[in-house]
Design a protein around this motif. Structure first.
Motif, PDB file in Angstrom:
ATOM      1  N   VAL A 164       0.839  -1.207   0.000  1.00  0.00           N
ATOM      2  CA  VAL A 164       0.000   0.000   0.000  1.00  0.00           C
ATOM      3  C   VAL A 164       0.877   1.261   0.000  1.00  0.00           C
ATOM      4  N   ILE A 165       1.860   1.302   0.868  1.00  0.00           N
ATOM      5  CA  ILE A 165       2.718   2.486   0.950  1.00  0.00           C
ATOM      6  C   ILE A 165       3.556   2.622  -0.321  1.00  0.00           C
ATOM      7  N   SER A 166       4.004   1.517  -0.867  1.00  0.00           N
ATOM      8  CA  SER A 166       4.757   1.528  -2.124  1.00  0.00           C
ATOM      9  C   SER A 166       3.903   2.072  -3.271  1.00  0.00           C
ATOM     10  N   GLU A 167       2.659   1.656  -3.341  1.00  0.00           N
ATOM     11  CA  GLU A 167       1.756   2.164  -4.380  1.00  0.00           C
ATOM     12  C   GLU A 167       1.474   3.654  -4.175  1.00  0.00           C
ATOM     13  N   ALA A 168       1.347   4.078  -2.926  1.00  0.00           N
ATOM     14  CA  ALA A 168       1.162   5.501  -2.646  1.00  0.00           C
ATOM     15  C   ALA A 168       2.355   6.290  -3.183  1.00  0.00           C
ATOM     16  N   LYS A 169       3.541   5.802  -2.933  1.00  0.00           N
ATOM     17  CA  LYS A 169       4.762   6.460  -3.417  1.00  0.00           C
ATOM     18  C   LYS A 169       4.760   6.522  -4.951  1.00  0.00           C
ATOM     19  N   ARG A 170       4.346   5.447  -5.587  1.00  0.00           N
ATOM     20  CA  ARG A 170       4.360   5.378  -7.053  1.00  0.00           C
ATOM     21  C   ARG A 170       3.406   6.388  -7.698  1.00  0.00           C
ATOM     22  N   VAL A 171       2.190   6.504  -7.164  1.00  0.00           N
ATOM     23  CA  VAL A 171       1.193   7.347  -7.840  1.00  0.00           C
ATOM     24  C   VAL A 171       1.255   8.818  -7.435  1.00  0.00           C
ATOM     25  N   LEU A 172       2.058   9.142  -6.424  1.00  0.00           N
ATOM     26  CA  LEU A 172       2.207  10.543  -6.010  1.00  0.00           C
ATOM     27  C   LEU A 172       3.169  11.299  -6.923  1.00  0.00           C
ATOM     28  N   PHE A 173       2.879  12.598  -7.108  1.00  0.00           N
ATOM     29  CA  PHE A 173       3.853  13.480  -7.743  1.00  0.00           C
ATOM     30  C   PHE A 173       5.130  13.445  -6.911  1.00  0.00           C
ATOM     31  N   GLU A 174       6.219  13.851  -7.491  1.00  0.00           N
ATOM     32  CA  GLU A 174       7.505  13.827  -6.789  1.00  0.00           C
ATOM     33  C   GLU A 174       7.464  14.589  -5.469  1.00  0.00           C
ATOM     34  N   LEU A 175       6.800  15.717  -5.429  1.00  0.00           N
ATOM     35  CA  LEU A 175       6.715  16.508  -4.201  1.00  0.00           C
ATOM     36  C   LEU A 175       5.350  16.354  -3.514  1.00  0.00           C
ATOM     37  N   GLY A 176       4.673  15.247  -3.791  1.00  0.00           N
ATOM     38  CA  GLY A 176       3.348  15.026  -3.232  1.00  0.00           C
ATOM     39  C   GLY A 176       3.373  14.678  -1.756  1.00  0.00           C
ATOM     40  N   LYS A 177       2.191  14.762  -1.140  1.00  0.00           N
ATOM     41  CA  LYS A 177       2.057  14.458   0.291  1.00  0.00           C
ATOM     42  C   LYS A 177       1.167  13.240   0.485  1.00  0.00           C
ATOM     43  N   PHE A 178       1.615  12.374   1.383  1.00  0.00           N
ATOM     44  CA  PHE A 178       0.843  11.214   1.815  1.00  0.00           C
ATOM     45  C   PHE A 178       0.469  11.482   3.262  1.00  0.00           C
ATOM     46  N   VAL A 179      -0.822  11.658   3.531  1.00  0.00           N
ATOM     47  CA  VAL A 179      -1.291  12.004   4.871  1.00  0.00           C
ATOM     48  C   VAL A 179      -2.117  10.840   5.418  1.00  0.00           C
ATOM     49  N   VAL A 180      -1.703  10.351   6.572  1.00  0.00           N
ATOM     50  CA  VAL A 180      -2.351   9.205   7.195  1.00  0.00           C
ATOM     51  C   VAL A 180      -2.913   9.630   8.550  1.00  0.00           C
ATOM     52  N   VAL A 181      -4.134   9.197   8.817  1.00  0.00           N
ATOM     53  CA  VAL A 181      -4.754   9.422  10.129  1.00  0.00           C
ATOM     54  C   VAL A 181      -5.161   8.062  10.677  1.00  0.00           C
ATOM     55  N   ILE A 182      -4.708   7.778  11.893  1.00  0.00           N
ATOM     56  CA  ILE A 182      -5.016   6.517  12.564  1.00  0.00           C
ATOM     57  C   ILE A 182      -5.538   6.845  13.959  1.00  0.00           C
ATOM     58  N   SER A 183      -6.618   6.175  14.343  1.00  0.00           N
ATOM     59  CA  SER A 183      -7.148   6.363  15.694  1.00  0.00           C
ATOM     60  C   SER A 183      -6.251   5.618  16.676  1.00  0.00           C
ATOM     61  N   SER A 184      -5.787   6.318  17.696  1.00  0.00           N
ATOM     62  CA  SER A 184      -4.928   5.674  18.695  1.00  0.00           C
ATOM     63  C   SER A 184      -5.709   4.709  19.584  1.00  0.00           C
ATOM     64  N   LYS A 185      -7.033   4.841  19.605  1.00  0.00           N
ATOM     65  CA  LYS A 185      -7.863   4.002  20.470  1.00  0.00           C
ATOM     66  C   LYS A 185      -8.774   3.055  19.689  1.00  0.00           C
ATOM     67  N   GLY A 186      -8.744   3.123  18.364  1.00  0.00           N
ATOM     68  CA  GLY A 186      -9.647   2.313  17.548  1.00  0.00           C
ATOM     69  C   GLY A 186     -10.989   3.003  17.405  1.00  0.00           C
ATOM     70  N   VAL A 187     -11.660   2.717  16.314  1.00  0.00           N
ATOM     71  CA  VAL A 187     -12.952   3.348  16.048  1.00  0.00           C
ATOM     72  C   VAL A 187     -14.031   2.759  16.951  1.00  0.00           C
ATOM     73  N   SER A 188     -14.061   1.435  17.058  1.00  0.00           N
ATOM     74  CA  SER A 188     -15.021   0.758  17.932  1.00  0.00           C
ATOM     75  C   SER A 188     -14.475  -0.640  18.220  1.00  0.00           C
ATOM     76  N   GLU A 189     -15.061  -1.319  19.191  1.00  0.00           N
ATOM     77  CA  GLU A 189     -14.625  -2.683  19.512  1.00  0.00           C
ATOM     78  C   GLU A 189     -14.839  -3.616  18.328  1.00  0.00           C
ATOM     79  N   LEU A 190     -15.957  -3.455  17.635  1.00  0.00           N
ATOM     80  CA  LEU A 190     -16.243  -4.274  16.458  1.00  0.00           C
ATOM     81  C   LEU A 190     -15.169  -4.079  15.385  1.00  0.00           C
ATOM     82  N   HIS A 191     -14.771  -2.839  15.174  1.00  0.00           N
ATOM     83  CA  HIS A 191     -13.750  -2.560  14.161  1.00  0.00           C
ATOM     84  C   HIS A 191     -12.375  -3.060  14.591  1.00  0.00           C
TER      85      HIS A 191
END
Length: 169
Positions: free
Chosen positions: A104-131
Motif C-alpha cells: 500500500v505504501i509503495s503504491e502511494a509512493k508510485r502514484v504521487l507526484f515527486e513533491l506530493g504528500k501522503f497524509v495518514v490518520v489513525i485512531s490511537s484508540k480504535g474506532v469501535s470494539e467491532l472494528h
C-alpha cells in the motif's frame, strides 16, 4: 470486503461530527487550499477533502457523495492509476485494516507526484470494539512512523484528540 459492505450504512455514524470536523480542518491545514488532485484510499462512504475515492467496498462508494470520482479496487494490489498522478493521498482510518502495508505504501509512493504528500490518520484508540476485531495491524505511533520512513520522509507526526496524524513527503 463483505464486512465493509455490511458496515456501509452505519459508517457515517461511527465517527462523530466533531471528530470529522477536526480531521477536515487538519487536512486543510496540511494540504492547503490549493486545487489539489487528491486520492482518498479506503475512503469508505466519506471523503474529508475533494478527492478521487478509492475503496474495496462498492456499497461504501455508493454512499460517498463527497467524492469527485469513485474507483472500486483492492488497495493491497497494484492500483489502477498512472505513476505520478496525484498531488496528495489521504488514508483516514484504513491502514490498520490492511495486511500488506508495504504494498500500500509503495503504491502511494508510485502514484504521487515527486513533491506530493501522503497524509495518514489513525485512531490511537480504535474506532469501535467491532472494528478492532477487523484490524490486521495494531502498531504504536513510533512503529507506524517507521513503516512510512521506508518509503517517505515523515515531515510531521503528531497526536490530536486520540488521532495520530502522519504527514509524509
Amino acid at each position: 470486503e463483505a464486512f465493509w459492505n455490511c458496515e456501509a450504512f452505519m459508517w457515517r455514524r461511527k465517527i462523530d461530527m466533531e471528530k470529522r470536523k477536526l480531521i477536515r480542518n487538519e487536512l486543510q491545514k496540511i494540504l492547503g487550499a490549493n486545487d489539489l488532485k487528491n486520492l482518498d484510499i479506503g475512503c469508505g462512504s466519506y471523503c474529508y477533502v475533494p478527492s478521487i475515492a478509492f475503496d474495496c467496498s462498492k456499497k461504501m462508494l455508493q454512499l460517498n457523495d463527497s467524492s469527485l470520482k469513485k474507483v472500486c479496487g483492492d488497495l493491497e494490489k497494484k492500483w489502477p492509476f498512472e505513476t505520478n498522478s496525484f498531488s496528495s493521498i489521504t488514508a483516514i482510518f484504513v491502514l490498520n485494516y490492511l495486511e500488506n502495508i508495504d504494498s500500500v505504501i509503495s503504491e502511494a509512493k508510485r502514484v504521487l507526484f515527486e513533491l506530493g504528500k501522503f497524509v495518514v490518520v489513525i485512531s490511537s484508540k480504535g474506532v469501535s470494539e467491532l472494528h478492532q476485531l477487523q484490524e490486521k495491524q495494531s502498531k504504536d505511533q513510533l512503529t507506524w512512523k517507521q513503516e512510512f520512513l521506508k518509503y517517505f520522509d515523515v515531515v510531521n507526526c503528531y497526536d490530536k484528540e486520540d488521532l495520530w496524524f502522519f504527514v509524509c513527503e
